[in-house]
Motif scaffolding. Structure first.
Motif, PDB file in Angstrom:
ATOM      1  N   LEU A 224     -17.930 -81.168  39.519  1.00 46.76           N
ATOM      2  CA  LEU A 224     -18.936 -82.079  40.067  1.00 46.76           C
ATOM      3  C   LEU A 224     -20.299 -81.397  40.134  1.00 46.76           C
ATOM      4  CD1 LEU A 224     -17.102 -83.873  43.009  1.00 46.76           C
ATOM      5  CD2 LEU A 224     -18.034 -84.920  40.961  1.00 46.76           C
ATOM      6  N   PHE A 225     -20.303 -80.174  40.623  1.00 48.07           N
ATOM      7  CA  PHE A 225     -21.544 -79.409  40.769  1.00 48.07           C
ATOM      8  C   PHE A 225     -22.263 -79.278  39.429  1.00 48.07           C
ATOM      9  CE2 PHE A 225     -23.761 -75.258  40.831  1.00 48.07           C
ATOM     10  CZ  PHE A 225     -24.667 -75.520  41.851  1.00 48.07           C
ATOM     11  N   ASP A 226     -21.502 -79.069  38.358  1.00 48.55           N
ATOM     12  CA  ASP A 226     -22.082 -78.874  37.033  1.00 48.55           C
ATOM     13  C   ASP A 226     -22.780 -80.124  36.477  1.00 48.55           C
ATOM     14  OD1 ASP A 226     -21.234 -76.261  37.120  1.00 48.55           O
ATOM     15  OD2 ASP A 226     -19.498 -76.574  35.811  1.00 48.55           O
ATOM     16  N   LEU A 227     -22.499 -81.286  37.047  1.00 48.77           N
ATOM     17  CA  LEU A 227     -23.151 -82.514  36.590  1.00 48.77           C
ATOM     18  C   LEU A 227     -24.628 -82.559  36.985  1.00 48.77           C
ATOM     19  CD1 LEU A 227     -20.450 -85.220  37.437  1.00 48.77           C
ATOM     20  CD2 LEU A 227     -21.049 -84.344  35.173  1.00 48.77           C
ATOM     21  N   TYR A 228     -25.001 -81.768  38.000  1.00 49.15           N
ATOM     22  CA  TYR A 228     -26.360 -81.850  38.543  1.00 49.15           C
ATOM     23  C   TYR A 228     -27.187 -80.633  38.172  1.00 49.15           C
ATOM     24  CZ  TYR A 228     -24.490 -85.649  41.319  1.00 49.15           C
ATOM     25  OH  TYR A 228     -23.911 -86.817  41.692  1.00 49.15           O
ATOM     26  N   SER A 229     -28.439 -80.880  37.769  1.00 49.69           N
ATOM     27  CA  SER A 229     -29.361 -79.769  37.561  1.00 49.69           C
ATOM     28  C   SER A 229     -30.057 -79.428  38.874  1.00 49.69           C
ATOM     29  CB  SER A 229     -30.373 -80.117  36.475  1.00 49.69           C
ATOM     30  OG  SER A 229     -31.008 -81.342  36.760  1.00 49.69           O
ATOM     31  N   ASP A 230     -30.226 -80.423  39.741  1.00 45.55           N
ATOM     32  CA  ASP A 230     -30.850 -80.228  41.054  1.00 45.55           C
ATOM     33  C   ASP A 230     -30.033 -80.926  42.121  1.00 45.55           C
ATOM     34  OD1 ASP A 230     -33.239 -78.857  40.229  1.00 45.55           O
ATOM     35  OD2 ASP A 230     -33.976 -80.771  39.446  1.00 45.55           O
ATOM     36  N   LEU A 231     -29.855 -80.258  43.248  1.00 42.92           N
ATOM     37  CA  LEU A 231     -29.243 -80.884  44.418  1.00 42.92           C
ATOM     38  C   LEU A 231     -30.366 -81.204  45.395  1.00 42.92           C
ATOM     39  CD1 LEU A 231     -26.130 -78.583  45.039  1.00 42.92           C
ATOM     40  CD2 LEU A 231     -26.271 -80.673  43.685  1.00 42.92           C
ATOM     41  N   HIS A 232     -30.406 -82.420  45.863  1.00 41.22           N
ATOM     42  CA  HIS A 232     -31.461 -82.853  46.785  1.00 41.22           C
ATOM     43  C   HIS A 232     -30.904 -82.854  48.211  1.00 41.22           C
ATOM     44  CE1 HIS A 232     -34.013 -83.836  43.389  1.00 41.22           C
ATOM     45  NE2 HIS A 232     -32.939 -84.353  42.826  1.00 41.22           N
ATOM     46  N   LEU A 233     -30.539 -81.673  48.680  1.00 39.67           N
ATOM     47  CA  LEU A 233     -29.857 -81.528  49.969  1.00 39.67           C
ATOM     48  C   LEU A 233     -30.777 -81.787  51.159  1.00 39.67           C
ATOM     49  CD1 LEU A 233     -27.752 -78.397  49.004  1.00 39.67           C
ATOM     50  CD2 LEU A 233     -26.954 -80.767  49.199  1.00 39.67           C
ATOM     51  N   GLU A 234     -32.071 -81.915  50.918  1.00 43.35           N
ATOM     52  CA  GLU A 234     -33.028 -82.201  51.988  1.00 43.35           C
ATOM     53  C   GLU A 234     -33.219 -83.705  52.191  1.00 43.35           C
ATOM     54  OE1 GLU A 234     -34.944 -83.008  48.321  1.00 43.35           O
ATOM     55  OE2 GLU A 234     -33.767 -81.263  48.858  1.00 43.35           O
ATOM     56  N   ASP A 235     -32.621 -84.525  51.309  1.00 47.46           N
ATOM     57  CA  ASP A 235     -32.810 -85.975  51.327  1.00 47.46           C
ATOM     58  C   ASP A 235     -31.562 -86.659  51.886  1.00 47.46           C
ATOM     59  OD1 ASP A 235     -33.309 -88.640  50.858  1.00 47.46           O
ATOM     60  OD2 ASP A 235     -33.469 -88.459  48.691  1.00 47.46           O
ATOM     61  N   ALA A 236     -31.715 -87.323  53.023  1.00 46.53           N
ATOM     62  CA  ALA A 236     -30.586 -87.971  53.696  1.00 46.53           C
ATOM     63  C   ALA A 236     -29.927 -89.029  52.817  1.00 46.53           C
ATOM     64  CB  ALA A 236     -31.052 -88.587  55.016  1.00 46.53           C
ATOM     65  N   THR A 237     -30.730 -89.786  52.092  1.00 48.95           N
ATOM     66  CA  THR A 237     -30.169 -90.827  51.232  1.00 48.95           C
ATOM     67  C   THR A 237     -29.353 -90.207  50.100  1.00 48.95           C
ATOM     68  OG1 THR A 237     -31.826 -92.480  51.767  1.00 48.95           O
ATOM     69  CG2 THR A 237     -30.800 -92.656  49.595  1.00 48.95           C
ATOM     70  N   TRP A 238     -29.900 -89.205  49.439  1.00 47.31           N
ATOM     71  CA  TRP A 238     -29.184 -88.568  48.328  1.00 47.31           C
ATOM     72  C   TRP A 238     -27.868 -87.973  48.828  1.00 47.31           C
ATOM     73  CZ3 TRP A 238     -27.194 -83.999  46.453  1.00 47.31           C
ATOM     74  CH2 TRP A 238     -26.991 -83.922  45.073  1.00 47.31           C
ATOM     75  N   VAL A 239     -27.910 -87.260  49.940  1.00 49.14           N
ATOM     76  CA  VAL A 239     -26.706 -86.609  50.478  1.00 49.14           C
ATOM     77  C   VAL A 239     -25.670 -87.649  50.889  1.00 49.14           C
ATOM     78  CG1 VAL A 239     -25.835 -85.216  52.414  1.00 49.14           C
ATOM     79  CG2 VAL A 239     -27.889 -84.483  51.167  1.00 49.14           C
ATOM     80  N   SER A 240     -26.086 -88.688  51.595  1.00 46.12           N
ATOM     81  CA  SER A 240     -25.108 -89.679  52.055  1.00 46.12           C
ATOM     82  C   SER A 240     -24.491 -90.447  50.887  1.00 46.12           C
ATOM     83  CB  SER A 240     -25.731 -90.630  53.070  1.00 46.12           C
ATOM     84  OG  SER A 240     -26.833 -91.308  52.540  1.00 46.12           O
TER      85      SER A 240
END
Length: 192
Positions: free
Chosen positions: A136-152
């Motif tokens: 799963l991690f490899d699918l993303y070039s960037d993780l937007h862990l600061e964004d509540a919408t992206w994380v949820s």
């Protein structure tokens, strides 16, 4: 009310805006649908399967783009989809070739907002989840862990919930109920 026809892929998984998923496409029907999308005949919508229903998915789906593809070991096609825009399925028809074409209406995406306070726990837990799930991690070039919408939305995609229960949260006007749900889940799991 501007509606749009889209090719429809349904699976048991959930894909939301900003999310990515790799799916397996097999057989002439699936390959034909991918070819029509890549040729620009239709945009693509990804819907979460709903058993014994017409159309074969829940009404809220996600318009997505094919961002990568590769041949799998069994000679099937693996495609990586990235969610773009929430859409409501107004109607759908199955064509003679077996593919579904849906009439859709764009819906508002959840607005981005910062993660604050105790909700930072959700972000840290998602980061840990991705570390132990490298596919799963490899699918993303960037993780937007600061964004509540992206994380949820990423949590909704990976949590093992019934599709109907995910739909209750997906149909909310923002990410707040999902954030509270995930936080309660993490806290209850940490206490056990």
């Amino acid at each position: 009310m501007l509606t749009q026809e889209m090719a429809l892929i349904t699976q048991d998984d959930l894909l939301l805006p900003g999310g990515r998923i790799e799916i397996r496409v097999a057989g002439p029907t699936g390959l034909s649908l991918v070819a029509q999308v890549l040729k620009g005949h239709y945009p693509l919508a990804f819907g979460m399967s709903k058993s014994n229903a017409k159309p074969p998915c829940y009404p809220l789906a996600t318009q997505c783009e094919i961002i990568d593809f590769n041949q799998l070991d069994d000679d099937c096609l693996g495609i990586v989809l990235e969610g773009q825009q929430r859409v409501k399925i107004l109607s759908a028809a199955q064509r003679r070739d077996g593919n579904w074409i849906a009439r859709t209406l764009a819906c508002n995406n959840w607005q981005n907002e910062p993660i604050e306070g105790e909700f930072e726990l959700i972000s840290a837990a998602l980061e840990q989840f991705y570390q132990v799930n490298p596919a799963l991690f490899d699918l993303y070039s960037d993780l937007h862990l600061e964004d509540a919408t992206w994380v949820s939305q990423r949590w909704l995609e990976v949590l093992p919930l019934y599709n109907r229960d995910k739909q209750v949260l997906v149909n909310q006007p923002d990410c707040h109920k999902t954030m509270n749900f995930v936080l309660d889940l993490i806290k209850s799991h940490a206490g056990s």
